[in-house]
Design a protein around this motif. Sequence first.
Motif, mmCIF file in Angstrom:
data_model
loop_
_atom_site.group_PDB
_atom_site.id
_atom_site.type_symbol
_atom_site.label_atom_id
_atom_site.label_comp_id
_atom_site.label_asym_id
_atom_site.label_seq_id
_atom_site.Cartn_x
_atom_site.Cartn_y
_atom_site.Cartn_z
ATOM 1 N N THR A 1 1.302 -2.290 6.570
ATOM 2 C CA THR A 1 0.438 -3.408 6.949
ATOM 3 C C THR A 1 1.086 -4.696 6.457
ATOM 4 O OG1 THR A 1 -1.586 -2.077 6.865
ATOM 5 C CG2 THR A 1 -1.842 -4.463 6.569
ATOM 6 N N ASN B 1 -7.731 -3.257 -2.076
ATOM 7 C CA ASN B 1 -8.917 -2.846 -1.315
ATOM 8 C C ASN B 1 -8.672 -1.567 -0.522
ATOM 9 O OD1 ASN B 1 -10.412 -5.047 -2.207
ATOM 10 N ND2 ASN B 1 -9.794 -6.344 -0.490
ATOM 11 N N SER B 2 -7.452 -1.352 -0.071
ATOM 12 C CA SER B 2 -7.145 -0.157 0.722
ATOM 13 C C SER B 2 -7.219 1.104 -0.128
ATOM 14 C CB SER B 2 -5.784 -0.274 1.393
ATOM 15 O OG SER B 2 -4.743 -0.251 0.435
ATOM 16 N N THR B 3 -6.900 0.991 -1.413
ATOM 17 C CA THR B 3 -6.954 2.157 -2.296
ATOM 18 C C THR B 3 -8.392 2.561 -2.619
ATOM 19 O OG1 THR B 3 -6.838 0.780 -4.296
ATOM 20 C CG2 THR B 3 -4.747 1.553 -3.341
ATOM 21 N N THR C 1 -1.639 -4.110 11.364
ATOM 22 C CA THR C 1 -1.092 -2.783 11.059
ATOM 23 C C THR C 1 -0.557 -2.219 12.367
ATOM 24 O OG1 THR C 1 -2.755 -2.422 9.327
ATOM 25 C CG2 THR C 1 -1.560 -0.484 10.116
ATOM 26 N N ASN D 1 0.845 -1.193 0.000
ATOM 27 C CA ASN D 1 0.000 0.000 0.000
ATOM 28 C C ASN D 1 0.881 1.244 0.000
ATOM 29 O OD1 ASN D 1 0.972 0.128 2.625
ATOM 30 N ND2 ASN D 1 -0.964 -0.437 3.596
#
Length: 293
Positions: free
Chosen positions: A238, A289-291, A253, A233
């Motif tokens: 993480t 998914n984090s973006t 994290t 990321n």
Amino acid sequence: MQLNRILRLAILSASSPFATSFVSTVTITYRTSPSYIILLSSILHTSPNNNKLFFVRGMSNSNTDTSESGECNATDTSEIPPLSEMYDKEYPGTAVRRLRAVHERVAILATDGTLDGPWEEVRRRLLWAGGLRDLPNAAPGQGYTGHSFNDWNHVDCTTMLGDVSDSLNDGSIKGIAKGNLLGPGIRIASLPELGEGGSWSTCAMGCNQDPPNDVAHVQFRSRVAFKLVWVPNENYDTFVLVDDEGKLMAKGTPSDGSAALPHRREREMNFQIMKGSKYATVAESVAMNSTRL
């Protein structure tokens, strides 16, 4: 008085339920009281249906009182574990029961929130889950685990049988010193309560090949109990723990931010050596998914 006795179990070929050709012999040392000692010369066979070991015939020691136990013609296999819990055919150096114990501990970490705490505490919990002592002040080669999960490479928690912990790298693993004797350190650092064999944080480089050409799979002929992969990321802050098949086991994290983690260059390099392999898939998915958030 407790006595040590040796029980030799002759494992027969699985090609037939009642095969007669011996393929291997294992020796088990057990402790029991004299009145219950039976030295079995047992014929075993493997059930093709459920892959369990069965005692077919046994003979007691002629000097042993068998009035309470008699000849062993057991048919109750409820206490006999499947072969898959004792032996890994593809990677026979795996300490299978120890690996399963590690998985049980990782399952605890996945739900107790500690993987989102301060990094040093996270790392100590990873050592605990992997069956390793926290020995940051030991000499390298003498159980030192300060590097474990703390750089780009030493991120594979490997559980190997005791008789293979002294196995050497014959030069097959590129980038790893020829020899690479780890056995003494493994014996010092391994927590005994997880079962037979030992644990170590082995080098992951080479794991992006198929099959993996890394220390666990080649030098020790063992699966990894878990592998730490940093997620690509924005901040590489993480990580995920995946099993030998690349499946997600846990995610964390650390709360104290990037400055407390291994250097960013180490985290980026960690993902790079996984890239293109089954071990990178979960980390890539988490990053994607984090973006979107």
